[in-house]
Design a protein around this motif. Structure first.
Motif, PDB file in Angstrom:
ATOM      1  N   UNK A 113       0.805  -1.220   0.000  1.00 17.72           N
ATOM      2  CA  UNK A 113       0.000   0.000   0.000  1.00 17.72           C
ATOM      3  C   UNK A 113       0.843   1.276   0.000  1.00 17.72           C
ATOM      4  N   UNK A 114       2.132   1.161   0.273  1.00 17.50           N
ATOM      5  CA  UNK A 114       2.982   2.349   0.186  1.00 17.50           C
ATOM      6  C   UNK A 114       2.944   2.942  -1.219  1.00 17.50           C
ATOM      7  N   UNK A 115       2.678   2.098  -2.203  1.00 17.06           N
ATOM      8  CA  UNK A 115       2.641   2.579  -3.587  1.00 17.06           C
ATOM      9  C   UNK A 115       1.442   3.475  -3.863  1.00 17.06           C
ATOM     10  N   UNK A 116       0.457   3.484  -2.970  1.00 16.32           N
ATOM     11  CA  UNK A 116      -0.717   4.351  -3.176  1.00 16.32           C
ATOM     12  C   UNK A 116      -0.818   5.440  -2.111  1.00 16.32           C
ATOM     13  N   UNK A 117       0.257   5.681  -1.370  1.00 15.01           N
ATOM     14  CA  UNK A 117       0.215   6.720  -0.348  1.00 15.01           C
ATOM     15  C   UNK A 117      -0.024   8.106  -0.947  1.00 15.01           C
ATOM     16  N   UNK A 118       0.530   8.365  -2.131  1.00 20.25           N
ATOM     17  CA  UNK A 118       0.304   9.674  -2.749  1.00 20.25           C
ATOM     18  C   UNK A 118      -1.178   9.851  -3.080  1.00 20.25           C
ATOM     19  N   UNK A 119      -1.797   8.788  -3.629  1.00 19.85           N
ATOM     20  CA  UNK A 119      -3.243   8.863  -3.899  1.00 19.85           C
ATOM     21  C   UNK A 119      -4.033   9.057  -2.606  1.00 19.85           C
ATOM     22  N   UNK A 120      -3.577   8.392  -1.536  1.00 20.81           N
ATOM     23  CA  UNK A 120      -4.243   8.550  -0.246  1.00 20.81           C
ATOM     24  C   UNK A 120      -4.137   9.989   0.243  1.00 20.81           C
ATOM     25  N   UNK A 121      -2.951  10.585   0.107  1.00 17.04           N
ATOM     26  CA  UNK A 121      -2.769  11.988   0.477  1.00 17.04           C
ATOM     27  C   UNK A 121      -3.750  12.875  -0.287  1.00 17.04           C
ATOM     28  N   UNK A 122      -3.867  12.602  -1.577  1.00 16.25           N
ATOM     29  CA  UNK A 122      -4.735  13.424  -2.427  1.00 16.25           C
ATOM     30  C   UNK A 122      -6.195  13.304  -2.005  1.00 16.25           C
ATOM     31  N   UNK A 123      -6.591  12.130  -1.534  1.00 11.64           N
ATOM     32  CA  UNK A 123      -7.982  11.950  -1.113  1.00 11.64           C
ATOM     33  C   UNK A 123      -8.268  12.682   0.197  1.00 11.64           C
ATOM     34  N   UNK A 124      -7.327  12.625   1.117  1.00  7.34           N
ATOM     35  CA  UNK A 124      -7.521  13.373   2.363  1.00  7.34           C
ATOM     36  C   UNK A 124      -7.590  14.858   2.063  1.00  7.34           C
ATOM     37  N   UNK A 125      -6.722  15.332   1.171  1.00  4.34           N
ATOM     38  CA  UNK A 125      -6.739  16.740   0.804  1.00  4.34           C
ATOM     39  C   UNK A 125      -8.048  17.130   0.116  1.00  4.34           C
ATOM     40  N   UNK A 126      -8.569  16.246  -0.736  1.00  3.14           N
ATOM     41  CA  UNK A 126      -9.856  16.515  -1.397  1.00  3.14           C
ATOM     42  C   UNK A 126     -10.968  16.626  -0.361  1.00  3.14           C
ATOM     43  N   UNK A 127     -10.913  15.799   0.679  1.00  2.60           N
ATOM     44  CA  UNK A 127     -11.910  15.870   1.751  1.00  2.60           C
ATOM     45  C   UNK A 127     -11.799  17.194   2.494  1.00  2.60           C
ATOM     46  N   UNK A 128     -10.575  17.619   2.777  1.00  2.00           N
ATOM     47  CA  UNK A 128     -10.354  18.908   3.440  1.00  2.00           C
ATOM     48  C   UNK A 128     -10.939  20.041   2.605  1.00  2.00           C
ATOM     49  N   UNK A 129     -10.667  20.024   1.305  1.00  2.00           N
ATOM     50  CA  UNK A 129     -11.152  21.096   0.423  1.00  2.00           C
ATOM     51  C   UNK A 129     -12.667  21.089   0.317  1.00  2.00           C
ATOM     52  N   UNK A 130     -13.272  19.905   0.349  1.00  2.00           N
ATOM     53  CA  UNK A 130     -14.733  19.820   0.336  1.00  2.00           C
ATOM     54  C   UNK A 130     -15.317  20.504   1.577  1.00  2.00           C
ATOM     55  N   UNK A 131     -14.725  20.239   2.723  1.00  2.00           N
ATOM     56  CA  UNK A 131     -15.212  20.866   3.951  1.00  2.00           C
ATOM     57  C   UNK A 131     -15.051  22.378   3.879  1.00  2.00           C
ATOM     58  N   UNK A 132     -13.907  22.829   3.414  1.00  2.00           N
ATOM     59  CA  UNK A 132     -13.662  24.271   3.335  1.00  2.00           C
ATOM     60  C   UNK A 132     -14.666  24.955   2.412  1.00  2.00           C
ATOM     61  N   UNK A 133     -14.996  24.317   1.295  1.00  2.00           N
ATOM     62  CA  UNK A 133     -15.955  24.899   0.360  1.00  2.00           C
ATOM     63  C   UNK A 133     -17.361  24.969   0.952  1.00  2.00           C
ATOM     64  N   UNK A 134     -17.607  24.147   1.961  1.00  2.00           N
ATOM     65  CA  UNK A 134     -18.930  24.122   2.584  1.00  2.00           C
ATOM     66  C   UNK A 134     -18.927  24.766   3.972  1.00  2.00           C
ATOM     67  N   UNK A 135     -17.926  25.624   4.201  1.00  2.00           N
ATOM     68  CA  UNK A 135     -17.836  26.391   5.454  1.00  2.00           C
ATOM     69  C   UNK A 135     -17.788  25.492   6.688  1.00  2.00           C
TER      70      UNK A 135
END
Length: 241
Positions: A113-135
């Motif tokens: 799963x280390x090979x998908x850590x970058x994708x995992x990072x991107x998903x957590x960041x996408x979740x953060x951005x979703x929350x920010x867009x929804x105040x």
């Protein structure tokens, strides 16, 4: 020089990302949507791929939100650890957003799963951005097992808004990233946890020695808190308070 070039190619190949099992994710999504009792499915996007998350609002009016990260190869409504937390935290002053992390085929071991850590990072960041867009505020990151390694990897390598981190059943690989975390950390594990968790108790504490807000708690439970949902919920809730 030729030898160096060969070595660099070998290192690059070893670190190359592989594609997650999107078909498996689709099957998980269909299963979750059919049986979802609490919360609503929200589709997020990262690395040109849509992935499922489940947003569940708090029983009280709040912006504080917990992003929840599951463990190896499962989904954001997994009945062990993940579903109990994503629902219970809504009674304790948090909205929750539980996200689908990259999964590999059933035969893949945790090291793969280390090979998908970058994708995992991107998903957590996408979740953060979703929350920010929804105040909403990404207040706490809550993760289980392999998801805790993905989460500490993200926290250690990227600017982020999280104020706290809860790792449940944190295996030994977290030692690589805990030294870089300065936010409050709860390291919660069971006295009957898996070997990688139990044998790294001291090394995790040592890795986090520079963090005055690191707390390690052992409770009577196994890795999946089977028949111990109350212990899990009360332990996490008490620390968050």
């Amino acid at each position: 020089m030729k030898l160096l070039a060969v070595l660099l190619l070998m290192i690059g190949a070893a670190n190359a990302q592989i594609t997650p099992d999107y078909a498996k994710e689709t099957r998980w999504a269909e299963q979750v949507e059919d049986g979802l009792m609490d919360g609503d499915v929200v589709w997020l996007k990262a690395n040109n791929h849509e992935f499922m998350s489940i947003y569940t609002p708090s029983e009280t009016d709040t912006q504080k939100t917990a992003i929840i990260v599951h463990g190896l190869g499962v989904h954001p409504d997994w009945q062990q650890v993940i579903q109990p937390l994503r629902v219970a935290l809504t009674t304790q002053g948090f909205n929750t957003l539980s996200i689908q992390m990259p999964v590999l085929d059933n035969e893949a071991h945790s090291g793969a799963y280390r090979s998908v850590f970058i994708q995992a990072d991107q998903r957590i960041q996408a979740a953060v951005e979703y929350l920010q867009k929804n105040d909403l505020v990404a207040d706490v990151l809550v993760a289980h097992s392999l998801g805790s390694v993905m989460s500490t990897h993200y926290l250690a390598n990227y600017p982020h808004p999280f104020k706290r981190f809860v790792g449940v059943g944190m295996p030994s690989d977290n030692v690589d990233y805990l030294p870089k975390l300065s936010i409050p950390v709860l390291d919660l594990y069971g006295d009957q946890d898996i070997e990688s968790v139990l044998t790294s108790v001291k090394s995790r504490a040592q890795a986090a020695k520079g963090n005055n807000d690191y707390t390690q708690i052992m409770v009577a439970a196994d890795h999946f808190f089977n028949d111990k949902d109350d212990v899990l919920i009360n332990s996490v809730g008490a620390w968050l308070k």
